[in-house]
Design a protein around this motif. Sequence first.
Motif, mmCIF file in Angstrom:
data_model
loop_
_atom_site.group_PDB
_atom_site.id
_atom_site.type_symbol
_atom_site.label_atom_id
_atom_site.label_comp_id
_atom_site.label_asym_id
_atom_site.label_seq_id
_atom_site.Cartn_x
_atom_site.Cartn_y
_atom_site.Cartn_z
ATOM 1 N N SER A 85 0.691 -1.205 0.082
ATOM 2 C CA SER A 85 0.130 -0.044 0.017
ATOM 3 C C SER A 85 0.907 1.483 0.079
ATOM 4 O O SER A 85 0.416 2.529 -0.135
ATOM 5 C CB SER A 85 -1.043 -0.004 1.363
ATOM 6 O OG SER A 85 -0.398 0.001 2.446
ATOM 7 N N SER A 98 -5.715 -1.019 -5.794
ATOM 8 C CA SER A 98 -7.106 -1.850 -5.847
ATOM 9 C C SER A 98 -6.964 -3.163 -6.608
ATOM 10 O O SER A 98 -5.786 -3.618 -6.872
ATOM 11 C CB SER A 98 -7.939 -0.880 -7.012
ATOM 12 O OG SER A 98 -7.476 -1.232 -8.388
ATOM 13 N N PRO A 99 -7.779 -3.761 -6.468
ATOM 14 C CA PRO A 99 -8.044 -5.300 -7.097
ATOM 15 C C PRO A 99 -7.332 -5.229 -8.401
ATOM 16 O O PRO A 99 -7.087 -6.353 -9.103
ATOM 17 C CB PRO A 99 -9.380 -5.873 -6.993
ATOM 18 C CG PRO A 99 -9.959 -5.081 -5.781
ATOM 19 C CD PRO A 99 -9.293 -3.830 -5.995
ATOM 20 N N ASN A 120 -4.122 -5.298 -5.322
ATOM 21 C CA ASN A 120 -5.071 -5.945 -4.540
ATOM 22 C C ASN A 120 -4.476 -5.983 -3.170
ATOM 23 O O ASN A 120 -4.525 -6.852 -2.271
ATOM 24 C CB ASN A 120 -5.526 -7.107 -4.960
ATOM 25 C CG ASN A 120 -6.794 -7.550 -4.085
ATOM 26 O OD1 ASN A 120 -7.374 -6.765 -3.470
ATOM 27 N ND2 ASN A 120 -7.254 -8.944 -4.498
ATOM 28 N N VAL A 170 -5.659 -4.889 -0.134
ATOM 29 C CA VAL A 170 -6.331 -5.162 0.993
ATOM 30 C C VAL A 170 -6.283 -6.863 1.236
ATOM 31 O O VAL A 170 -6.029 -7.413 2.265
ATOM 32 C CB VAL A 170 -7.747 -5.056 0.690
ATOM 33 C CG1 VAL A 170 -8.750 -5.829 1.821
ATOM 34 C CG2 VAL A 170 -8.087 -3.409 0.814
ATOM 35 N N GLU A 171 -5.972 -7.454 0.033
ATOM 36 C CA GLU A 171 -6.081 -9.050 0.090
ATOM 37 C C GLU A 171 -4.677 -9.523 0.310
ATOM 38 O O GLU A 171 -4.408 -10.505 0.847
ATOM 39 C CB GLU A 171 -6.689 -9.872 -0.972
ATOM 40 C CG GLU A 171 -6.708 -11.282 -0.793
ATOM 41 C CD GLU A 171 -7.537 -11.866 -2.030
ATOM 42 O OE1 GLU A 171 -7.440 -12.973 -1.979
ATOM 43 O OE2 GLU A 171 -8.352 -11.184 -2.675
ATOM 44 N N PHE A 172 -3.631 -8.789 -0.402
ATOM 45 C CA PHE A 172 -2.279 -9.105 -0.426
ATOM 46 C C PHE A 172 -1.345 -7.751 0.150
ATOM 47 O O PHE A 172 -0.850 -7.156 -0.849
ATOM 48 C CB PHE A 172 -2.026 -9.364 -1.962
ATOM 49 C CG PHE A 172 -2.659 -10.592 -2.328
ATOM 50 C CD1 PHE A 172 -2.524 -11.833 -1.830
ATOM 51 C CD2 PHE A 172 -3.529 -10.456 -3.275
ATOM 52 C CE1 PHE A 172 -3.139 -13.104 -2.429
ATOM 53 C CE2 PHE A 172 -4.391 -11.373 -3.653
ATOM 54 C CZ PHE A 172 -4.279 -12.667 -3.403
ATOM 55 N N MET A 200 1.078 -10.396 -4.975
ATOM 56 C CA MET A 200 -0.401 -11.013 -4.981
ATOM 57 C C MET A 200 -0.435 -12.424 -4.899
ATOM 58 O O MET A 200 -1.337 -13.220 -5.087
ATOM 59 C CB MET A 200 -0.911 -10.727 -6.187
ATOM 60 C CG MET A 200 -1.515 -9.249 -6.261
ATOM 61 S SD MET A 200 -2.094 -8.522 -7.751
ATOM 62 C CE MET A 200 -3.234 -9.814 -8.519
ATOM 63 N N GLY A 201 0.277 -12.981 -3.874
ATOM 64 C CA GLY A 201 0.478 -14.388 -3.516
ATOM 65 C C GLY A 201 1.033 -15.517 -4.439
ATOM 66 O O GLY A 201 1.001 -16.461 -3.985
#
Length: 188
Positions: free
Chosen positions: A74, A89-90, A94, A96-98, A125-126
Amino acid sequence: MRKTLIAASLLFFPLAASSAPEAYTIDPEHTFPHFAISHLGFSTMHGRFNSSKGELTIDHANKTGSVSITIDASSIDTAHKKRDDHLRSPDFLNVVEFPEIEYKSTKVTIHGDSKATVEGMLTIMGISKPVVLDVNHIKCGVHPMNKKEVCGFDATTAIKRSDFGVTFALPAVGDDMKLTFEVEAIKS
């Protein structure tokens, strides 16, 4: 005889200590992972991440070491708030998730006094992929201002963002991305 043993041990122990791997903590105020990517084919967009942490070790005697860097996704900064919000953003990172981007070495080979090759795994992103960093500058010594032992390095690599699931706006926004890690670390 005893004086000879004491003298010999005084000579040996400093050498043993200096040949042991040395641990460093990455200084977040002097470490800036950044990137460059084609912006619609018109120009090259540059950005950086303002928050990172990690550790490194250097074993000068064996010409090896390790590095681990965690980047706060972020903290992306391209000097344009609307674009930065979109990159968080996604569609892109993304966050928030990653929330983190990570690089962990699996092998470090130091060439001479100031260059190295770092093999490791980059996770965005994982998705983890092997990435090789070319280190074109290493310097260790006493920092002239804070008098602490510091090691720094500059490393570069190139990745395809699509390999990490970041596919939004391809091919208009480039797939090939140059990554640079400028790192300073303080001896632990």
